[in-house]
Write an enzyme that holds these catalytic residues in place. Structure first.
Site, PDB file in Angstrom:
ATOM      1  N   HIS A 106      -3.591  -2.850  -0.638  1.00 13.41           N
ATOM      2  CA  HIS A 106      -2.293  -3.388  -1.047  1.00 13.41           C
ATOM      3  C   HIS A 106      -2.459  -4.867  -1.369  1.00 13.41           C
ATOM      4  O   HIS A 106      -3.117  -5.604  -0.636  1.00 13.41           O
ATOM      5  CB  HIS A 106      -1.282  -3.190   0.082  1.00 13.41           C
ATOM      6  CG  HIS A 106      -0.012  -3.958  -0.124  1.00 13.41           C
ATOM      7  ND1 HIS A 106       0.693  -3.902  -1.314  1.00 13.41           N
ATOM      8  CD2 HIS A 106       0.660  -4.819   0.677  1.00 13.41           C
ATOM      9  CE1 HIS A 106       1.749  -4.693  -1.209  1.00 13.41           C
ATOM     10  NE2 HIS A 106       1.752  -5.261  -0.026  1.00 13.41           N
ATOM     11  N   ASN A 148       2.862  -9.856  -5.069  1.00 13.91           N
ATOM     12  CA  ASN A 148       2.990  -8.642  -4.245  1.00 13.91           C
ATOM     13  C   ASN A 148       4.071  -7.759  -4.870  1.00 13.91           C
ATOM     14  O   ASN A 148       5.252  -8.107  -4.826  1.00 13.91           O
ATOM     15  CB  ASN A 148       3.358  -9.059  -2.817  1.00 13.91           C
ATOM     16  CG  ASN A 148       3.527  -7.871  -1.881  1.00 13.91           C
ATOM     17  OD1 ASN A 148       3.567  -6.720  -2.325  1.00 13.91           O
ATOM     18  ND2 ASN A 148       3.639  -8.160  -0.598  1.00 13.91           N
ATOM     19  N   CYS A 163       5.735  -1.467   1.388  1.00 11.24           N
ATOM     20  CA  CYS A 163       4.483  -1.730   0.665  1.00 11.24           C
ATOM     21  C   CYS A 163       3.451  -0.615   0.849  1.00 11.24           C
ATOM     22  O   CYS A 163       2.474  -0.551   0.108  1.00 11.24           O
ATOM     23  CB  CYS A 163       3.890  -3.065   1.092  1.00 11.24           C
ATOM     24  SG  CYS A 163       4.991  -4.451   0.797  1.00 11.24           S
TER      25      CYS A 163
END
Ligand code: ACO
Length: 325
Positions: A252, A282, A115
């Site tokens: 993020h 996500n 990520c």
């Protein structure tokens, strides 16, 4: 010696057309819209079509970023693609994007920091541009996490989605002022002691399969909120800026509670936080450039704004970038 500064001249993004809502997930695993919404803030996510690959998503986003920059692909001499879900074990999906754009010069490679991939890719490209090695870079985050989810595991499959985002960087003569546009500072970190907290249980050298995502959610949550501030302190230290100077915080997009917790710890006001997690879920390395593009298109992020990017991901990896947009 640093002679150049990397200036963002274009941004673009792409989401696959299929939308998977929380209501759809209720038919697949033992969950509820209320549980997902309360714990994560997510209501829907996009899922790549069968045969639609990470490089396809990346190519769409790259073309959109090049259009925004009004730049011919042949001007690009560096492509850095952050992804944990490449089309194949090798070659790098970045070379597939390079070929798709008809680019035969320069260099293209992937960066793997899960990520944190976009911030790692940005820092990598920025260093090459600053030192004069290349002139125009495409920095891309693209993922098809739907392909590595265990769709029977309700603790993970509700969290993720697919997508891609990209920016174009141009090396320009380095000014003396922090008020001039460009990447002002980046800071990257990793700590492999936590590699088993968030991982995929397969790979070419272990099982010979792609594997499925596994996670200790509470430990990941704690680290994402409390363990990543050093990277942000580092970019503030390098530039002399502080949280109060930031126009937009683009973290993020893992989970709304993580985003709120991180912003609160940094002392950044909620109205300065860009969040797209509700509609995207996500999307790992794609989440920051997707959020950037959304905020550019709706008129929030404008040239000259001070934008703080912050990422955290498996490894653990984490990082920050401070950009005068
Ligand atoms: N639907 C309904 N119930 C669920 C679901 C679900 N989808 N998932 C778990 N539960 C249940 C659990 O089984 C547990 O039940 P039990 O009490 O009967 O055992 C209960 O809900 C509570 O589970 P917890 O795991 O304790 O829930 P928590 O409040 O910690 O929230 C979550 C879980 C949302 C995953 C949270 O830990 C989190 O956000 N962690 C961060 C994870 C993350 O965002 N990862 C993304 C990748 S990392 C990154 O991008 C940086």
């Amino acid at each position: 010696m640093t002679t150049k500064r990397s200036v963002v001249v274009g941004c673009g993004s792409y989401l696959p057309s299929r939308v998977l809502t929380n209501a759809d997930l209720v038919d697949m695993v033992d969950t509820s819209d209320a549980w997902i919404a309360q714990r994560t803030g997510i209501t829907e996510r996009h899922i790549a079509a069968p045969g639609e690959l990470t490089s396809d998503l990346a190519l769409h986003a790259a073309r959109a970023a090049l259009d925004a920059a009004a730049l011919d692909p042949k001007e690009i001499d560096l492509i850095v693609l952050g992804t944990a879900t490449p089309d194949n074990t090798f070659p790098a999906s970045a070379v597939t994007v390079q070929a798709g754009l008809g680019i035969t010069q320069g260099v293209a490679f992937d960066v793997q920091a899960v990520c944190s991939g976009f911030v790692f890719a940005l820092a990598t490209a920025d260093n090459f541009l600053k030192n004069g090695a290349f002139k125009h870079a495409l920095v891309i985050g693209a993922e098809t996490f739907s392909r590595i989810l265990d769709w029977k595991d309700r603790t993970t499959c509700v969290l993720f989605g697919d997508g891609a985002g990209a920016i174009v960087l141009r090396a320009e003569p380095a000014p003396n002022s922090q008020n001039s546009r460009g990447v002002l500072a980046t800071s990257l970190r990793s700590d492999g002691r936590y590699k088993d907290k968030l991982y995929v249980d397969g790979g070419p050298s272990s099982t010979g399969t792609a594997g499925h995502l596994r996670m200790e959610g509470r430990d990941v949550f704690r680290h994402a909120v409390a363990g990543t501030g050093d990277a942000v302190e580092s970019v503030f230290g390098a530039t002399g800026y502080a949280a109060g100077d930031v126009d937009w915080f683009v973290p993020h997009q893992a989970n709304q509670r993580i985003i709120d917790g991180a912003a609160n710890r940094l002392g950044i006001a909620p109205e300065k936080v860009i969040s797209t997690v509700e509609r995207h879920g996500n999307t790992s390395a794609a989440s920051i450039p997707l959020a950037l593009d959304a905020a550019i298109l709706d008129g929030r992020i404008k040239p000259g704004d001070l934008v703080l990017l912050q990422a955290v991901g498996g490894g653990f990896t984490w990082g920050a970038a401070l950009v005068r947009w």
